[in-house]
Design a protein around this motif. Structure first.
Motif, PDB file in Angstrom:
ATOM      1  N   ALA A 196      28.530 -54.038  -6.393  1.00 25.93           N
ATOM      2  CA  ALA A 196      29.173 -54.596  -5.202  1.00 25.93           C
ATOM      3  C   ALA A 196      28.309 -55.699  -4.584  1.00 25.93           C
ATOM      4  O   ALA A 196      28.813 -56.770  -4.215  1.00 25.93           O
ATOM      5  N   LYS A 197      27.007 -55.456  -4.490  1.00 26.60           N
ATOM      6  CA  LYS A 197      26.105 -56.469  -3.928  1.00 26.60           C
ATOM      7  C   LYS A 197      26.071 -57.712  -4.821  1.00 26.60           C
ATOM      8  O   LYS A 197      26.031 -58.840  -4.328  1.00 26.60           O
ATOM      9  N   GLU A 198      26.081 -57.474  -6.121  1.00 22.52           N
ATOM     10  CA  GLU A 198      26.039 -58.592  -7.063  1.00 22.52           C
ATOM     11  C   GLU A 198      27.260 -59.491  -6.888  1.00 22.52           C
ATOM     12  O   GLU A 198      27.150 -60.713  -6.799  1.00 22.52           O
ATOM     13  N   TYR A 199      28.438 -58.890  -6.822  1.00 24.93           N
ATOM     14  CA  TYR A 199      29.659 -59.683  -6.664  1.00 24.93           C
ATOM     15  C   TYR A 199      29.725 -60.335  -5.289  1.00 24.93           C
ATOM     16  O   TYR A 199      30.180 -61.477  -5.164  1.00 24.93           O
ATOM     17  N   ALA A 200      29.267 -59.634  -4.252  1.00 28.64           N
ATOM     18  CA  ALA A 200      29.243 -60.235  -2.917  1.00 28.64           C
ATOM     19  C   ALA A 200      28.287 -61.427  -2.892  1.00 28.64           C
ATOM     20  O   ALA A 200      28.569 -62.450  -2.261  1.00 28.64           O
ATOM     21  N   GLY A 201      27.163 -61.293  -3.587  1.00 25.82           N
ATOM     22  CA  GLY A 201      26.204 -62.398  -3.660  1.00 25.82           C
ATOM     23  C   GLY A 201      26.782 -63.590  -4.396  1.00 25.82           C
ATOM     24  O   GLY A 201      26.567 -64.741  -3.998  1.00 25.82           O
ATOM     25  N   ARG A 202      27.545 -63.340  -5.468  1.00 23.25           N
ATOM     26  CA  ARG A 202      28.193 -64.439  -6.185  1.00 23.25           C
ATOM     27  C   ARG A 202      29.192 -65.157  -5.281  1.00 23.25           C
ATOM     28  O   ARG A 202      29.272 -66.390  -5.273  1.00 23.25           O
ATOM     29  N   ALA A 203      29.955 -64.352  -4.549  1.00 29.93           N
ATOM     30  CA  ALA A 203      30.951 -64.951  -3.642  1.00 29.93           C
ATOM     31  C   ALA A 203      30.257 -65.772  -2.557  1.00 29.93           C
ATOM     32  O   ALA A 203      30.691 -66.888  -2.231  1.00 29.93           O
ATOM     33  N   GLU A 204      29.184 -65.215  -1.997  1.00 30.22           N
ATOM     34  CA  GLU A 204      28.461 -65.933  -0.947  1.00 30.22           C
ATOM     35  C   GLU A 204      27.853 -67.225  -1.509  1.00 30.22           C
ATOM     36  O   GLU A 204      27.881 -68.271  -0.847  1.00 30.22           O
ATOM     37  N   GLY A 205      27.328 -67.153  -2.720  1.00 32.42           N
ATOM     38  CA  GLY A 205      26.771 -68.353  -3.357  1.00 32.42           C
ATOM     39  C   GLY A 205      27.848 -69.396  -3.610  1.00 32.42           C
ATOM     40  O   GLY A 205      27.612 -70.599  -3.447  1.00 32.42           O
ATOM     41  N   ALA A 206      29.052 -68.953  -4.015  1.00 29.24           N
ATOM     42  CA  ALA A 206      30.156 -69.889  -4.247  1.00 29.24           C
ATOM     43  C   ALA A 206      30.585 -70.548  -2.941  1.00 29.24           C
ATOM     44  O   ALA A 206      30.871 -71.759  -2.915  1.00 29.24           O
ATOM     45  N   VAL A 207      30.626 -69.763  -1.866  1.00 29.14           N
ATOM     46  CA  VAL A 207      30.977 -70.334  -0.565  1.00 29.14           C
ATOM     47  C   VAL A 207      29.921 -71.358  -0.145  1.00 29.14           C
ATOM     48  O   VAL A 207      30.239 -72.435   0.363  1.00 29.14           O
ATOM     49  N   GLY A 208      28.641 -71.035  -0.399  1.00 23.50           N
ATOM     50  CA  GLY A 208      27.565 -71.974  -0.074  1.00 23.50           C
ATOM     51  C   GLY A 208      27.662 -73.246  -0.903  1.00 23.50           C
ATOM     52  O   GLY A 208      27.377 -74.339  -0.409  1.00 23.50           O
ATOM     53  N   ASP A 209      28.090 -73.118  -2.177  1.00 23.24           N
ATOM     54  CA  ASP A 209      28.264 -74.295  -3.028  1.00 23.24           C
ATOM     55  C   ASP A 209      29.368 -75.193  -2.489  1.00 23.24           C
ATOM     56  O   ASP A 209      29.229 -76.417  -2.440  1.00 23.24           O
ATOM     57  N   MET A 210      30.477 -74.555  -2.126  1.00 26.09           N
ATOM     58  CA  MET A 210      31.619 -75.341  -1.640  1.00 26.09           C
ATOM     59  C   MET A 210      31.297 -76.003  -0.315  1.00 26.09           C
ATOM     60  O   MET A 210      31.699 -77.139  -0.072  1.00 26.09           O
ATOM     61  N   ALA A 211      30.570 -75.302   0.561  1.00 23.05           N
ATOM     62  CA  ALA A 211      30.259 -75.855   1.876  1.00 23.05           C
ATOM     63  C   ALA A 211      29.047 -76.779   1.836  1.00 23.05           C
ATOM     64  O   ALA A 211      28.804 -77.533   2.788  1.00 23.05           O
TER      65      ALA A 211
END
Length: 123
Positions: A10-25
């Motif tokens: 769960a943490k791994e996938y949340a971290g991927r999502a957070e990283g993707a949001v950071g990439d987009m922003a």
């Protein structure tokens, strides 16, 4: 399945999502936070996998030990019967093997005792 595996995934996938949001922003802080969370999740997941592997190995070893204990008399009896059959099938071979073992034991027992090396220090 160990809870560390579930929480780690769960943490791994949340971290991927957070990283993707950071990439987009374009936010480096969010990207770094996401990568850190993803890494922590991966480590926790691997820790859970290791705990599962150790638990499975212990269960398997316990099962083998229990089977060996329960069937020890049968195994000994089967081995004795197999040896007996081999001797009956090939008495000359069995005699040669027994003679070879006796000869090797006689050589080992008839060797002179080893003396310690002389000491250099004289008192």
């Amino acid at each position: 399945m160990d809870t560390d595996r579930i929480v780690g995934s769960a943490k791994e996938y949340a971290g991927r999502a957070e990283g993707a949001v950071g990439d987009m922003a374009g936010d480096a802080k969010t990207q770094a936070s996401g990568k850190a969370r993803e890494a922590a999740g991966t480590v926790q997941n691997l820790y859970g996998q290791a705990k599962d592997a150790v638990r499975d190995a212990a269960d398997t070893a316990t099962g083998y030990a229990k089977d060996a204990y329960e069937n020890s008399g049968d195994t000994f009896r089967d081995g004795t019967q197999a040896l007996s059959k081999k001797v009956q099938d090939n008495p000359l071979g069995a005699l040669l093997v027994a003679g070879g073992i006796g000869f090797a034991l006689a050589l080992l027992m008839s060797r002179p005792a080893r003396r310690p090396p002389p000491s250099r220090w004289r008192y």
